[in-house]
Design a protein around this motif. Sequence first.
Motif, PDB file in Angstrom:
ATOM      1  N   GLY A 211       0.806  -1.215   0.000  1.00 33.54           N
ATOM      2  CA  GLY A 211       0.000   0.000   0.000  1.00 33.54           C
ATOM      3  C   GLY A 211       0.838   1.263   0.000  1.00 33.54           C
ATOM      4  N   GLU A 212       2.166   1.121  -0.078  1.00 32.22           N
ATOM      5  CA  GLU A 212       3.053   2.276  -0.039  1.00 32.22           C
ATOM      6  C   GLU A 212       2.903   3.105  -1.308  1.00 32.22           C
ATOM      7  OE1 GLU A 212       7.713   2.952   1.054  1.00 32.22           O
ATOM      8  OE2 GLU A 212       7.294   1.558  -0.595  1.00 32.22           O
ATOM      9  N   LEU A 213       2.862   4.422  -1.137  1.00 30.89           N
ATOM     10  CA  LEU A 213       2.806   5.331  -2.278  1.00 30.89           C
ATOM     11  C   LEU A 213       4.235   5.695  -2.680  1.00 30.89           C
ATOM     12  CD1 LEU A 213       0.970   7.039  -4.151  1.00 30.89           C
ATOM     13  CD2 LEU A 213       1.211   8.913  -2.484  1.00 30.89           C
ATOM     14  N   ARG A 214       4.539   5.591  -3.978  1.00 29.63           N
ATOM     15  CA  ARG A 214       5.869   5.912  -4.474  1.00 29.63           C
ATOM     16  C   ARG A 214       5.762   6.857  -5.669  1.00 29.63           C
ATOM     17  NH1 ARG A 214       9.696   2.628  -2.181  1.00 29.63           N
ATOM     18  NH2 ARG A 214      11.253   3.257  -3.726  1.00 29.63           N
ATOM     19  N   LEU A 215       6.818   7.610  -5.867  1.00 27.07           N
ATOM     20  CA  LEU A 215       6.902   8.521  -7.005  1.00 27.07           C
ATOM     21  C   LEU A 215       8.000   8.010  -7.927  1.00 27.07           C
ATOM     22  CD1 LEU A 215       5.836  11.219  -8.205  1.00 27.07           C
ATOM     23  CD2 LEU A 215       7.799  12.343  -7.087  1.00 27.07           C
ATOM     24  N   GLU A 216       7.613   7.671  -9.151  1.00 31.32           N
ATOM     25  CA  GLU A 216       8.579   7.217 -10.152  1.00 31.32           C
ATOM     26  C   GLU A 216       8.985   8.409 -11.002  1.00 31.32           C
ATOM     27  OE1 GLU A 216       7.955   4.674 -13.963  1.00 31.32           O
ATOM     28  OE2 GLU A 216       8.338   3.244 -12.317  1.00 31.32           O
ATOM     29  N   VAL A 217      10.287   8.670 -11.053  1.00 33.57           N
ATOM     30  CA  VAL A 217      10.800   9.867 -11.719  1.00 33.57           C
ATOM     31  C   VAL A 217      11.795   9.459 -12.805  1.00 33.57           C
ATOM     32  CG1 VAL A 217      11.893  12.114 -11.408  1.00 33.57           C
ATOM     33  CG2 VAL A 217      10.622  11.081  -9.511  1.00 33.57           C
ATOM     34  N   SER A 218      11.595   9.980 -14.011  1.00 34.16           N
ATOM     35  CA  SER A 218      12.529   9.761 -15.115  1.00 34.16           C
ATOM     36  C   SER A 218      13.243  11.073 -15.419  1.00 34.16           C
ATOM     37  CB  SER A 218      11.791   9.275 -16.367  1.00 34.16           C
ATOM     38  OG  SER A 218      11.227   7.995 -16.147  1.00 34.16           O
ATOM     39  N   PHE A 219      14.566  11.005 -15.515  1.00 33.97           N
ATOM     40  CA  PHE A 219      15.380  12.187 -15.774  1.00 33.97           C
ATOM     41  C   PHE A 219      15.891  12.169 -17.210  1.00 33.97           C
ATOM     42  CE2 PHE A 219      15.401  11.735 -11.227  1.00 33.97           C
ATOM     43  CZ  PHE A 219      15.435  13.031 -10.733  1.00 33.97           C
ATOM     44  N   MET A 220      16.226  13.343 -17.716  1.00 34.21           N
ATOM     45  CA  MET A 220      16.736  13.474 -19.082  1.00 34.21           C
ATOM     46  C   MET A 220      18.234  13.159 -19.094  1.00 34.21           C
ATOM     47  SD  MET A 220      14.727  16.910 -20.391  1.00 34.21           S
ATOM     48  CE  MET A 220      15.131  17.881 -18.914  1.00 34.21           C
ATOM     49  N   PRO A 221      18.661  12.173 -19.879  1.00 36.25           N
ATOM     50  CA  PRO A 221      20.065  11.746 -19.853  1.00 36.25           C
ATOM     51  C   PRO A 221      21.073  12.838 -20.204  1.00 36.25           C
ATOM     52  CG  PRO A 221      18.704  10.082 -20.898  1.00 36.25           C
ATOM     53  CD  PRO A 221      17.832  11.286 -20.712  1.00 36.25           C
ATOM     54  N   ALA A 222      20.890  13.502 -21.331  1.00 34.75           N
ATOM     55  CA  ALA A 222      21.900  14.462 -21.808  1.00 34.75           C
ATOM     56  C   ALA A 222      22.140  15.607 -20.820  1.00 34.75           C
ATOM     57  CB  ALA A 222      21.518  14.993 -23.185  1.00 34.75           C
ATOM     58  N   PRO A 223      21.099  16.295 -20.336  1.00 34.25           N
ATOM     59  CA  PRO A 223      21.346  17.380 -19.379  1.00 34.25           C
ATOM     60  C   PRO A 223      21.981  16.893 -18.078  1.00 34.25           C
ATOM     61  CG  PRO A 223      19.156  17.582 -20.329  1.00 34.25           C
ATOM     62  CD  PRO A 223      19.679  16.243 -20.732  1.00 34.25           C
ATOM     63  N   LEU A 224      21.592  15.691 -17.632  1.00 35.68           N
ATOM     64  CA  LEU A 224      22.149  15.177 -16.380  1.00 35.68           C
ATOM     65  C   LEU A 224      23.626  14.813 -16.575  1.00 35.68           C
ATOM     66  CD1 LEU A 224      20.917  14.729 -13.564  1.00 35.68           C
ATOM     67  CD2 LEU A 224      20.819  12.306 -14.104  1.00 35.68           C
ATOM     68  N   GLN A 225      23.965  14.206 -17.698  1.00 31.05           N
ATOM     69  CA  GLN A 225      25.366  13.898 -17.986  1.00 31.05           C
ATOM     70  C   GLN A 225      26.196  15.180 -18.063  1.00 31.05           C
ATOM     71  OE1 GLN A 225      25.994  11.419 -21.403  1.00 31.05           O
ATOM     72  NE2 GLN A 225      24.631   9.805 -20.674  1.00 31.05           N
ATOM     73  N   LYS A 226      25.643  16.191 -18.690  1.00 35.50           N
ATOM     74  CA  LYS A 226      26.346  17.473 -18.803  1.00 35.50           C
ATOM     75  C   LYS A 226      26.585  18.077 -17.431  1.00 35.50           C
ATOM     76  CE  LYS A 226      26.086  21.997 -21.083  1.00 35.50           C
ATOM     77  NZ  LYS A 226      25.259  22.871 -21.970  1.00 35.50           N
ATOM     78  N   LEU A 227      25.582  18.011 -16.561  1.00 40.83           N
ATOM     79  CA  LEU A 227      25.713  18.543 -15.210  1.00 40.83           C
ATOM     80  C   LEU A 227      26.812  17.816 -14.443  1.00 40.83           C
ATOM     81  CD1 LEU A 227      24.769  20.251 -12.800  1.00 40.83           C
ATOM     82  CD2 LEU A 227      23.033  18.478 -12.348  1.00 40.83           C
ATOM     83  N   LEU A 228      26.819  16.477 -14.527  1.00 44.52           N
ATOM     84  CA  LEU A 228      27.847  15.701 -13.843  1.00 44.52           C
ATOM     85  C   LEU A 228      29.232  16.056 -14.375  1.00 44.52           C
ATOM     86  CD1 LEU A 228      26.042  12.245 -13.732  1.00 44.52           C
ATOM     87  CD2 LEU A 228      26.802  13.527 -11.730  1.00 44.52           C
ATOM     88  N   GLY A 229      29.339  16.177 -15.694  1.00 40.99           N
ATOM     89  CA  GLY A 229      30.632  16.515 -16.287  1.00 40.99           C
ATOM     90  C   GLY A 229      31.124  17.885 -15.857  1.00 40.99           C
ATOM     91  N   GLN A 230      30.230  18.872 -15.843  1.00 43.42           N
ATOM     92  CA  GLN A 230      30.607  20.234 -15.465  1.00 43.42           C
ATOM     93  C   GLN A 230      31.016  20.325 -14.000  1.00 43.42           C
ATOM     94  OE1 GLN A 230      27.053  22.368 -16.618  1.00 43.42           O
ATOM     95  NE2 GLN A 230      27.882  22.885 -18.643  1.00 43.42           N
ATOM     96  N   SER A 231      30.476  19.433 -13.178  1.00 35.24           N
ATOM     97  CA  SER A 231      30.788  19.475 -11.752  1.00 35.24           C
ATOM     98  C   SER A 231      32.002  18.612 -11.396  1.00 35.24           C
ATOM     99  CB  SER A 231      29.572  19.014 -10.942  1.00 35.24           C
ATOM    100  OG  SER A 231      29.247  17.671 -11.242  1.00 35.24           O
TER     101      SER A 231
END
Length: 338
Positions: free
Chosen positions: A89-109
């Motif tokens: 009965g647990e409520l969960r939130l399934e979230v999909s992220f955009m690959p390219a922007p997330l990869q860019k963010l990781l690279g920049q950091s």
Amino acid sequence: MRVTLFILAMIWGVAVQAVTVSDLYRVSVPVQDQTSQSRADAVTAAFHKVLVKVSGTRETLDNALLADHEKRAESYISSLRYERQQDSGELRLEVSFMPAPLQKLLGQSGAPVWGASRPLTALWLVEDSGQGRTPVSLANELWGTAVSSAMNERGVPVLFPAWDLDDEMALPLVRLWGLFEEDISRAAVRYSADGYLAGRILSIGDGLSFAGYSQYGEEYIPLQFSATSIEELASMLADHLAETLSDRYAVVALPSELAAGGHVIRVAGVDGFTDYRRLLDYLSEHVAIRGVRVLSLQGSEITLSIDTLNSWAQAWDVLALDRKLQETEEADSYVWLP
């Protein structure tokens, strides 16, 4: 509970290799309700989980530059949906992220990026519950659910042996319990995984004790864990595999002025425009590569200048997992295997 399985029950004769993780940028987190505050808290938690999953290391959460982007986490989301678990009965939130922007963010950091092509690990595990020794496999629902959930959270593909008559003859449980390395290594040949994790699990009171090791080529790492539950032990095993493998295969981008780019390679077996386009697309989209430039094309051989995020040696370690390029005896010479 609905769990996306990275667990593969293998049978004799099935060839396996590095696995492409299809839902690398999708995570699921518990949420109290559907209010805006609960959603905001869940999105932050999902952002943390996907950063760890894509980078391969929990050290990413200590990155100050990434922490500054927590408030903008929703700008990296492509979709989200609420889901009620049927059993709990647990409520969960399934979230999909955009690959390219997330990869860019990781690279920049300055954080690592671990691509979707990841080594496959076989799990040779035996449990002594006090009522006898049994192999840990998908047939045991508690272990199967716990391990698949933990490995999914870290984006680590694994397989369980079939534990049929061939396995039982090749590796009796008494030999696995004794962690006899030569016996385990011989039994592992049947499964064309990139490496394996072997260990014995002993129930002690309300806890679990684990002793074993992981083996990838010549890299042997002894392991010793204590846990209070199956879920905790499964998480420890997943953490070990993710941190160990990402340390080798995740790519940390150097500043462009320091990167060892412009590495020239020759690739044979490029027969026609379709192969030509597939090869360039494959290299251009790879996590370890900044860009690709064609220098020459003679018959079925193409000469390329590869601008890598780090060194060509590290880029090749990652590319080799896909087995789409095969090294030849000549330096910097490869064959395209689409």
